[in-house]
Design a protein around this motif. Structure first.
Motif, PDB file in Angstrom:
ATOM      1  N   ASP A 195       0.792  -1.217   0.000  1.00 10.95           N
ATOM      2  CA  ASP A 195       0.000   0.000   0.000  1.00 10.95           C
ATOM      3  C   ASP A 195       0.832   1.278   0.000  1.00 10.95           C
ATOM      4  O   ASP A 195       0.305   2.353   0.241  1.00 10.95           O
ATOM      5  N   GLN A 213      -0.418   3.689  -2.863  1.00 13.30           N
ATOM      6  CA  GLN A 213      -1.684   4.374  -2.619  1.00 13.30           C
ATOM      7  C   GLN A 213      -1.583   5.343  -1.443  1.00 13.30           C
ATOM      8  O   GLN A 213      -2.302   6.345  -1.419  1.00 13.30           O
ATOM      9  N   ASN A 214      -0.706   5.081  -0.500  1.00 11.63           N
ATOM     10  CA  ASN A 214      -0.503   6.065   0.567  1.00 11.63           C
ATOM     11  C   ASN A 214       0.032   7.371  -0.005  1.00 11.63           C
ATOM     12  O   ASN A 214      -0.339   8.459   0.414  1.00 11.63           O
ATOM     13  N   GLY A 273      -2.766   9.069  -1.647  1.00 13.10           N
ATOM     14  CA  GLY A 273      -3.654   9.619  -0.623  1.00 13.10           C
ATOM     15  C   GLY A 273      -3.138  10.953  -0.101  1.00 13.10           C
ATOM     16  O   GLY A 273      -3.890  11.932   0.020  1.00 13.10           O
ATOM     17  N   MET A 274      -1.849  11.008   0.171  1.00 10.91           N
ATOM     18  CA  MET A 274      -1.284  12.243   0.701  1.00 10.91           C
ATOM     19  C   MET A 274      -1.315  13.356  -0.347  1.00 10.91           C
ATOM     20  O   MET A 274      -1.535  14.517  -0.031  1.00 10.91           O
ATOM     21  N   ASN A 328      -8.337   7.151   3.808  1.00 18.19           N
ATOM     22  CA  ASN A 328      -7.494   6.057   3.331  1.00 18.19           C
ATOM     23  C   ASN A 328      -7.739   4.839   4.205  1.00 18.19           C
ATOM     24  O   ASN A 328      -7.368   4.804   5.371  1.00 18.19           O
ATOM     25  N   GLY A 339      -6.556   1.842   3.856  1.00 22.40           N
ATOM     26  CA  GLY A 339      -5.372   1.005   4.068  1.00 22.40           C
ATOM     27  C   GLY A 339      -5.309  -0.166   3.107  1.00 22.40           C
ATOM     28  O   GLY A 339      -5.863  -0.124   2.008  1.00 22.40           O
ATOM     29  N   SER A 378       9.591   1.930   2.579  1.00 14.90           N
ATOM     30  CA  SER A 378       9.149   0.830   3.435  1.00 14.90           C
ATOM     31  C   SER A 378      10.310   0.313   4.271  1.00 14.90           C
ATOM     32  O   SER A 378      10.298  -0.813   4.749  1.00 14.90           O
TER      33      SER A 378
END
Lengths: 212, 496
Positions: A102, A105-106, A109-110, A121, A123, B249
């Protein structure tokens, strides 16, 4: 107005706390929420977006600017809502069922937040039912679906079907993204759009919502 | 012995940093812990007495003690032998302790293929994968196959096993593969057993590796943990593909990312050894230096390769067979960028002492395969293989002809006995992709580019190469298994 120019600079300079303080000050000075949004915050983020596209801004910088914008929006949103001003859009987004990836997509989203959207969002590993629930709860007009695996991208059409069944499909535009998906796939499953990266996702979202 | 790992000289981490990375990875495992989302994995760690740090909706975060990691390392085999599909006597790949070779297999699981004739990136069909596998089968410096791309003409629910089916039918080389679905593993294992004859024979002579990828940071999803445990039980080698992305990450610094890679991989070793002590495991990975300007994951970034080199060093220090996704490029077609990134990566991999490099053919952040690039990378692999053989004292004296010949009396080197003895073995002679013609001759032949010559090779090989076929009975069995799967998902006939 000087304060709006200052506010613009604080967003561009990624000063999260100062942005919130200045926003409050602008309100205290008697400015309308809409003026602050259109006169400072949105132009600032547009500029940040352009700088990013030119390779002058980096992802973390863009995100921090978005974060600053989000803080300001927290103060403005209730006022905007009560004044009946039209919000840019409300997005419910998530990575579809079975997909653990994810990060992409995070990022999107931001960026959405930075562009002035209201973003929920959900998740990773989000089921069709959870999307439907989110759309209903937040009265969203935009749904963002992400997948990184070929196997999980199939769940995207399930979400669209579930939205139809719930009678919500006409209320929302659905956009999709992620490595395995394409415009072709978007057409195939009846999504309203596809974007290859975060910056173009925002542009697409703006187009989709303004066409309503 | 000076001849051992002669060309394997690169150590990016000094001793102290190497120690610190391992210690800190142990600390991360103990303090931060690892999230496990698979029931059996959770049970294994509970049974081993590991403390639960947190219970989440979908899994459990375990603190893993250093002593358990160390015990697990003790039971992990230090070397693995992989055989060809037909089960020939000699292993095709012999990796880990005592290995001086570097092996290459194409990078895996591309979503796209670069269509050279149309000059476009497109979704692959079955015939693209068949061609790619045949090509990799023919290329002499490509030692193993991978389930290299995802054909678009079968249902996505069965495409994991379908890729393996295509590879098994079209190549005798060992294969690196993996699943996308929970029910994929058993079907794929059935295919491997069908080829080998029995589960026991498959254990004795493995010819397939399954990739298992922890989700960064520090998570074992249900699927990957399941595959790891099933591989361990079946004695099928599992290859860890930890994928820290710097600053996205994983920690942004290279050393920090290596710590995460180490912790994730060590936790996999623990789970694998708890499932079955002695389970064969490969210390691999696919880290990336996340690009902060583009938000992409470049495989050809120098820092990506540096993280690779560092974890290879850690893996070797721990005494395990190693693998790395190196020799890839982020170019969108086989161009100069593709060549330079793949060349740098392969050479660094070799110098770092890795056993297996996965990369040939791959472009665009591990998303697009190119047959032409595969042919070019075959030459890179050949050069790299030569590099690791190093510079060796072939003769005594070293410069025999200078000391024993009479160079001032017109003796030349071209036909001296020493030249005749060594001129073949001392050098790697590349194929026609690598141009070493005289300028005029190059012009007379049409003044082609490497990519154009590579494309000619692709066409030539595909027109002439015939892979060793499966026996009729095995072929039938495989087709049966696959047809059943296809029918289950509504596909009446498999693509030909």
């Amino acid at each position: 107005m000087a304060i709006l120019d200052d506010l613009k600079v604080t967003v561009i300079d990624m000063e999260v706390e100062k942005t919130a303080k200045l926003t409050q000050k602008a309100l205290d000075d008697g400015l309308e929420a809409g003026e602050i949004l259109d006169g400072a915050l949105i132009p600032a983020m547009d500029l940040v977006g352009e700088q990013y596209e030119r390779g002058e801004k980096y992802v973390p910088e863009m995100l921090l600017s978005a974060h600053a914008m989000k803080g300001a929006m927290k103060l403005l949103r209730p006022l905007l809502v009560s004044s009946g001003a039209k919000m840019k859009g409300c997005v419910v987004m998530g990575t579809v069922e079975g997909d653990l990836h994810d990060i992409g997509q995070n990022l999107v989203g931001m960026m959405f937040e930075g562009a002035g959207f209201e973003v929920y969002n959900l998740g990773a590993e989000i089921s069709a039912e959870e999307f439907v629930k989110g759309v209903r709860e937040h009265e969203a007009n935009l749904v963002g679906l992400s997948a990184l695996l070929t196997t999980t991208m199939l769940h995207m059409s399930e979400v669209i079907d579930a939205l139809k069944e719930a009678g919500l499909r006409d209320q929302v535009k659905v956009m999709i993204g992620g490595a395995p998906v394409s415009q072709e796939f978007a057409d195939e499953i009846g999504a309203d759009g596809y974007a290859p990266d975060a910056a173009s996702a925002v542009k697409l979202a703006e187009q989709l919502v303004s066409h309503r | 012995m000076s001849e051992i790992r002669n060309g394997r000289v690169l150590k990016l981490l000094d001793q102290r940093l190497e120690d610190r990375i391992i210690d800190e990875a142990m600390e991360v495992l103990e303090k931060t812990g690892v999230l496990v989302e698979n029931k059996e994995g959770i049970q294994l760690l509970k049974n081993a007495g590991m403390n639960i740090i947190r219970t989440m909706e979908k899994g459990t975060v375990f603190s893993i003690k250093r002593s358990l990691v160390e015990d697990s390392l003790k039971t992990t085999p230090s070397s693995i032998k992989l055989y060809d599909r037909e089960g020939g006597e000699e292993p095709t790949l012999s990796i880990g302790e005592g290995n001086n070779e570097i092996y290459f297999d194409p990078a895996s699981t591309a979503l796209y293929v670069f269509d050279y004739k149309k000059k476009e990136v497109r979704v692959p069909k079955t015939n693209d994968l068949v061609d790619f596998v045949k090509l990799a089968d023919a290329l002499t410096n490509i030692d193993a196959q991978s389930t290299a791309m995802i054909p678009d003409d079968v249902p996505k629910d069965i495409v994991d096993r379908y890729r393996l089916y295509v590879v098994l039918r079209n190549s005798n080389k060992p294969v690196v593969t993996g699943t996308f679905t929970l029910d994929g593993f058993n079907v794929m294992k059935d295919m491997l057993v069908a080829v080998r004859g029995s589960e026991k024979a498959l254990q004795e002579k493995p010819f397939a590796i399954f990739s298992v990828c922890p989700s960064p940071p520090l998570k074992w999803s249900n699927l990957t943990c399941h595959d790891l445990i099933e591989c361990a039980k079946a004695g099928i080698p599992a290859e860890f593909i930890s994928m820290p992305m710097t600053g996205a990450s994983a920690p942004v610094t290279l050393a920090g990312a290596v710590v995460q890679h180490t912790a994730e991989t060590l936790s996999g070793i623990v789970i694998g050894q708890l499932a079955k002590p002695g389970a064969p495991l490969i210390y691999g990975g696919s880290p990336t230096a996340f690009d902060m300007r583009k938000g992409t994951t470049p495989m050809g970034a120098i820092e990506t390769m540096m993280i690779d080199a560092a974890y290879i060093q850690i893996g070797r220090r721990l005494g395990l067979p190693t693998q790395a996704y190196m020799g890839l490029s982020d170019a969108k077609l086989p161009d100069s960028q593709a060549g330079l990134e793949s060349g740098i990566g392969s050479v660094l991999a070799a110098l770092s002492g890795v056993d297996v490099v996965a990369g040939p053919g791959m472009l665009a952040f591990e998303s697009c395969q190119s047959m032409e690039k595969l042919v070019i990378d075959n030459e890179i692999a050949g050069m790299t293989k030569r590099l690791v053989k190093g510079i060796v004292a072939r003769t005594d004296p070293l410069a025999e002809d200078l000391l024993h010949g009479d160079i001032y009396q017109g003796d030349h080197f071209l036909t001296s006995p020493t030249t005749m003895k060594w001129f073949k073995d001392e050098f790697f002679y590349p194929g026609s992709v690598i141009d070493r013609d005289d300028v005029d001759i190059w012009g007379q032949k049409g003044g082609s580019t490497a990519e154009e010559r590579a494309h000619e090779d692709v066409e030539k090989i595909l027109a002439s190469h015939e892979p060793i076929p499966l026996s009729e009975t095995v072929e039938k069995e495989l087709v049966n298994v696959m047809e059943k799967e296809a029918n289950k998902y509504g596909l009446k006939q498999l693509p030909s």
